[in-house]
Design a protein around this motif. Structure first.
Motif, PDB file in Angstrom:
ATOM      1  N   GLU A 204      47.860  37.676  26.811  1.00  0.00           N
ATOM      2  CA  GLU A 204      47.507  38.078  28.157  1.00  0.00           C
ATOM      3  C   GLU A 204      46.094  37.688  28.552  1.00  0.00           C
ATOM      4  OE1 GLU A 204      48.720  42.201  28.282  1.00  0.00           O
ATOM      5  OE2 GLU A 204      50.679  41.447  27.686  1.00  0.00           O
ATOM      6  N   GLN A 205      45.276  37.334  27.584  1.00  0.00           N
ATOM      7  CA  GLN A 205      43.893  37.047  27.919  1.00  0.00           C
ATOM      8  C   GLN A 205      43.713  35.628  28.463  1.00  0.00           C
ATOM      9  OE1 GLN A 205      42.017  39.534  27.814  1.00  0.00           O
ATOM     10  NE2 GLN A 205      43.348  40.858  26.618  1.00  0.00           N
TER      11      GLN A 205
ATOM     12  N   PHE B 154      46.360  27.393  40.359  1.00  0.00           N
ATOM     13  CA  PHE B 154      45.913  28.089  41.562  1.00  0.00           C
ATOM     14  C   PHE B 154      45.876  27.131  42.737  1.00  0.00           C
ATOM     15  CE2 PHE B 154      44.212  31.796  39.328  1.00  0.00           C
ATOM     16  CZ  PHE B 154      44.605  32.752  40.238  1.00  0.00           C
TER      17      PHE B 154
ATOM     18  N   ILE C 282      43.942  31.471  33.797  1.00  0.00           N
ATOM     19  CA  ILE C 282      44.872  30.693  34.600  1.00  0.00           C
ATOM     20  C   ILE C 282      44.162  29.429  35.049  1.00  0.00           C
ATOM     21  CG2 ILE C 282      46.217  30.654  36.702  1.00  0.00           C
ATOM     22  CD1 ILE C 282      46.708  33.520  36.393  1.00  0.00           C
TER      23      ILE C 282
ATOM     24  N   ASP D  78      34.574  39.844  39.501  1.00  0.00           N
ATOM     25  CA  ASP D  78      35.853  39.898  38.790  1.00  0.00           C
ATOM     26  C   ASP D  78      36.941  39.114  39.504  1.00  0.00           C
ATOM     27  OD1 ASP D  78      35.728  43.247  37.405  1.00  0.00           O
ATOM     28  OD2 ASP D  78      34.743  41.364  36.907  1.00  0.00           O
ATOM     29  N   ALA D  79      36.708  38.906  40.794  1.00  0.00           N
ATOM     30  CA  ALA D  79      37.809  38.388  41.599  1.00  0.00           C
ATOM     31  C   ALA D  79      38.067  36.911  41.379  1.00  0.00           C
ATOM     32  CB  ALA D  79      37.521  38.635  43.070  1.00  0.00           C
TER      33      ALA D  79
ATOM     34  N   PRO E 239      43.102  39.639  42.199  1.00  0.00           N
ATOM     35  CA  PRO E 239      43.303  39.845  43.642  1.00  0.00           C
ATOM     36  C   PRO E 239      43.745  38.573  44.367  1.00  0.00           C
ATOM     37  CG  PRO E 239      40.982  39.893  43.080  1.00  0.00           C
ATOM     38  CD  PRO E 239      41.717  39.864  41.787  1.00  0.00           C
TER      39      PRO E 239
ATOM     40  N   PRO F 144      39.328  33.464  40.111  1.00  0.00           N
ATOM     41  CA  PRO F 144      40.649  33.203  39.520  1.00  0.00           C
ATOM     42  C   PRO F 144      40.623  33.347  38.014  1.00  0.00           C
ATOM     43  CG  PRO F 144      40.105  31.551  41.165  1.00  0.00           C
ATOM     44  CD  PRO F 144      38.954  32.472  41.090  1.00  0.00           C
ATOM     45  N   GLY F 145      41.422  34.263  37.543  1.00  0.00           N
ATOM     46  CA  GLY F 145      41.536  34.450  36.109  1.00  0.00           C
ATOM     47  C   GLY F 145      40.228  34.824  35.459  1.00  0.00           C
ATOM     48  N   GLY F 146      39.364  35.452  36.227  1.00  0.00           N
ATOM     49  CA  GLY F 146      38.014  35.771  35.756  1.00  0.00           C
ATOM     50  C   GLY F 146      38.038  36.467  34.423  1.00  0.00           C
ATOM     51  N   GLU F 147      38.718  37.585  34.376  1.00  0.00           N
ATOM     52  CA  GLU F 147      38.881  38.225  33.076  1.00  0.00           C
ATOM     53  C   GLU F 147      40.319  38.668  32.961  1.00  0.00           C
ATOM     54  OE1 GLU F 147      36.417  41.582  32.846  1.00  0.00           O
ATOM     55  OE2 GLU F 147      37.400  42.629  34.460  1.00  0.00           O
ATOM     56  N   GLY F 148      40.807  38.606  31.795  1.00  0.00           N
ATOM     57  CA  GLY F 148      42.230  38.818  31.602  1.00  0.00           C
ATOM     58  C   GLY F 148      42.692  40.198  31.982  1.00  0.00           C
TER      59      GLY F 148
ATOM     60  N   GLN G 258      49.534  35.924  34.357  1.00  0.00           N
ATOM     61  CA  GLN G 258      48.506  36.962  34.349  1.00  0.00           C
ATOM     62  C   GLN G 258      49.008  38.231  33.667  1.00  0.00           C
ATOM     63  OE1 GLN G 258      45.403  36.597  35.739  1.00  0.00           O
ATOM     64  NE2 GLN G 258      44.827  38.615  34.996  1.00  0.00           N
TER      65      GLN G 258
END
Lengths: 155, 568
Positions: free
Chosen positions: B486-487, B495, B490, A146-147, B368, A149-153, B351
């Protein structure tokens, strides 16, 4: 020849009127005030050039009798800049007049400022054990996936 | 080497012209901007090396000798400012490309963003290398006019409202600056800064004080020091994230730089040092108290920005070489770190869909990496030991301790307190945005949404607004002002740019030794304006020897001296 007092008086009046107009909330008056203050400043530069004299770039005149050309160059630059900014300001006034709900051109208060005045306190101690318990999923093994970048909203 | 100096202004201006010439081709515009900014980064890096190795560079524009023509002067301070600001401009530019692509607005008709951005850069660089006051004014105007455009980009109601305040306050400060130049010219008959060093010293002290205060007020508005900073938190947060980032990093520092120049070069014997120290203390305190009360992260950061300007004024107010050195290092640190923080907030906004900490929550799970990207510059700004913020503050406090005056001790105390409060304000925002469970944030928002009853509005007004809204959506260059879906992913580039800026900010710490040594040399240079005077006025045989400054060979200036004397 020395500076006529009239120019000084005009400058003072322009500054006074300009500052008075700039204290208003209506944008059109602000623009007028800015124009007056700008011109007053140009006059101030001109007054600071010292005494009147011959045209600076000519064959005949002696150096001591010439007018100082530099402030006039400053004024020209300042006029161009004032002109450009006034044009931008006019566009801005038109835009804000179009956007204002009751077709007004006044400067509005900052909403966030007003909000702060009425807001309830929001402190870090609001993060309770309950919150931390809820975010425990973070410790789970699936974090790396999940971590990204922007993996899941939003989960 | 000297012919390279004006390129710092010319490259971005030429780039802007080229980019304006191809309005329909966004990719091409981006390419031009990228090339121009990279070239300036390389150029300023080279200039910094050259200046450090061979001394100050003076370029006389058009071959006119210094007191008559326009001089461009690059000394160590200017060179460092050029490097830092060009790096920041490049980093933010990459971020904004990422953002633009993500918004899918590749075929928008309005493509003034990149040319304006380049012109902003040209204005900033011009202000940094200006060797005479009027050129400094022109540099300021260039950067201000482009900032007017950038801050009202898209023309939504919110941005116009913020833009109006910003434009008018900037106009007032510009007019004040111009009037101050007029007074200085009237009193001395020159606007060349090196010549002013000599001539202002000959004026009666009360005239000096008047001129000094006039300039300080004008620059103080631009630098956002305490009583003159009211406009900043209203204006900056509403602009698009990259614009806010570059404004926060650069524009106020140009004002601080101008204060440094006027205090060191024009009024080295000034009697306003105590006043500057008082202003510094008030700026520090009032700014940070504003920050503590904010709910919106962008506004919070704007207030910490104001507060930390106080540290720089503190260093200038101590008025010795070591104080200037600490200020210079602190400015470099602050430009980078503040920009990075605003970029990180841009990521948070994308985000979480908002920047209000009452609406954010649970980001630690969903993003994170953003948590880390915000956390590092946050510690840096707060002055946690290994980071550059700590080094800068340590430098300032060391000088203050050596001065050992009551004012210096007071400011050390205030400075330490402000560090803690900065950390408190930012950590509170970080904890609420990243650690709080998202449900609580949603509950807050719902409670708020229910509260205001629907406003009665005429159908006509509603229709008008709908039409306007549709128009904006087509026209906007950066539609991120509206709450985004929101979905949305990015983009990597956003980044990457933020990571790059974090790396640069860490590099300030890693290379703190050589950098601080450089700042120390720059500070010593500032503390001895006499050397620059000789360089600017005396390094050419054809006319303007330093003696020429006294008025023998310059008839029109001599006339003015009489006039100025009568005036004073």
């Amino acid at each position: 020849m020395t500076m006529p007092l009239v120019l000084v008086a005009v400058m003072v009046v322009l500054y006074a009127c300009g500052v008075y107009l700039m204290l208003d909330r209506s944008l059109t008056r602000l623009l007028l005030g800015f124009l007056l203050v700008g011109n007053a400043t140009n006059l101030l530069i001109f007054l600071m050039s010292g005494s009147f004299g011959e045209a600076p770039i000519s064959d005949g005149a002696r150096a001591e009798e010439m007018s100082d050309p530099l402030p006039q160059a400053f004024i020209l630059t300042a006029i161009v800049i004032t002109f450009g900014v006034s044009a931008f300001l006019l566009a801005l006034i038109y835009r804000s007049w179009r956007l204002a709900h009751d077709h007004d051109d006044r400067v509005e208060d900052d909403e966030a400022d007003l909000e702060i005045a009425t807001a309830e306190a929001l402190a870090a101690d609001e993060v309770t054990d309950e919150d931390l318990a809820e975010t425990q999923e973070y410790d789970d093994a699936d974090v790396p996936a999940d971590a990204a970048p922007g993996g899941e909203g939003q989960r | 080497m000297i012919p390279l100096v004006p390129l710092a202004v010319l490259i971005p201006l030429a780039g802007a012209a080229l980019a304006l010439a191809v309005p329909g081709h966004r990719r091409l515009q981006q390419g031009i901007t990228l090339v121009a900014l990279s070239a300036v980064v390389a150029l300023s890096g080279f200039l910094m090396w050259a200046v450090d190795a061979h001394g100050t560079l003076v370029m006389e524009v058009g071959g006119w000798a210094a007191p008559f023509g326009i001089a461009l002067v690059v000394d160590r301070v200017s060179a460092l400012m050029l490097v830092v600001s060009s790096v920041v401009l490049l980093g933010v530019f990459l971020f904004s490309i990422g953002q633009g692509l993500a918004d899918g607005d590749e075929d928008t008709p309005v493509s003034i963003y990149y040319p304006t951005y380049l012109v902003l850069g040209a204005g900033v660089f011009n202000a940094f290398i200006a060797g005479d006051l009027f050129n400094l004014y022109v540099g300021f105007e260039i950067l201000l006019v482009s900032s007017y455009v950038l801050i009202t980009l898209g023309g939504t109601a919110q941005r116009i409202r913020a833009g109006v305040t910003y434009v008018i306050v900037s106009l007032v400060s510009s007019v004040l600056f111009l009037a101050a130049i007029a007074l200085i010219y009237g009193a001395t008959g020159t606007v060349n800064m090196a010549q002013l060093t000599l001539r202002i010293a000959e004026l009666p002290s009360e005239v000096q004080l008047l001129l000094n205060l006039a300039l300080l007020i004008a620059f103080g508005i631009k630098a956002a020091v305490f009583p003159l900073a009211f406009w900043l938190p209203d204006s900056y947060p509403t602009a698009p994230a990259p614009v806010t980032a570059v404004f926060a990093g650069l524009l106020t520092k140009v004002g601080v730089y101008a204060i440094i120049r006027s205090q060191t070069q024009l009024f080295p014997q000034s009697s306003v040092d105590q006043l500057l120290l008082v202003i510094a203390g008030l700026t520090l305190l009032v700014g940070i108290l504003g920050a503590v009360s904010q709910l919106d992260i962008k506004r919070l950061l704007s207030f910490t920005l104001i507060s930390h300007i106080g540290y720089m004024i503190f260093g200038i107010g101590m008025a010795n070489a070591a104080g200037f050195a600490a200020t210079i290092y602190y400015i470099a640190h602050h430009i980078i770190v503040q920009t990075t923080l605003f970029l990180a907030v841009g990521l948070i906004e994308r985000q979480g869909g908002t920047t209000s900490i009452s609406g954010l929550g649970g980001l630690m799970r969903t993003a994170p990496v953003i948590a880390i990207l915000f956390f590092i510059p946050m510690l840096n700004l707060g002055g946690i030991p290994p980071f550059s913020g700590f080094i800068g503050k340590l430098g300032l406090f060391t000088v203050a301790a050596e001065l050992a005056t009551p004012a210096a001790y007071w400011l050390m105390g205030i400075g330490a307190l402000v560090s803690l409060l900065t950390l408190y304000a930012l950590a509170r925002a970080w904890v609420l945005a990243f650690w709080r469970s998202p449900k609580r944030a949603e509950a807050k928002i719902e409670a708020k949404a229910e509260a205001p009853a629907a406003k009665p509005a005429t159908t006509e007004a509603l229709m008008l607004r709908d039409r306007e809204q549709a128009l904006f959506e087509r026209l906007q260059d950066a539609p991120d002002a509206l709450p985004q879906a929101e979905q949305k992913e990015i983009p990597r580039l956003m980044f990457g740019a933020t990571c790059g800026m974090v790396v640069v900010s860490v590099a300030l710490t890693v290379f703190a030794g050589p950098l601080y040594a450089f700042a120390t040399r720059a500070g010593e240079e500032l503390a001895e304006p006499g050397r620059t005077v000789e360089l600017v006025l005396g390094d050419h045989g054809d006319g303007g020897s330093p003696g020429g400054g006294s008025g023998d060979t310059v008839p029109e200036v001599a006339v003015l001296d009489e006039e100025g004397g009568a005036h004073g």
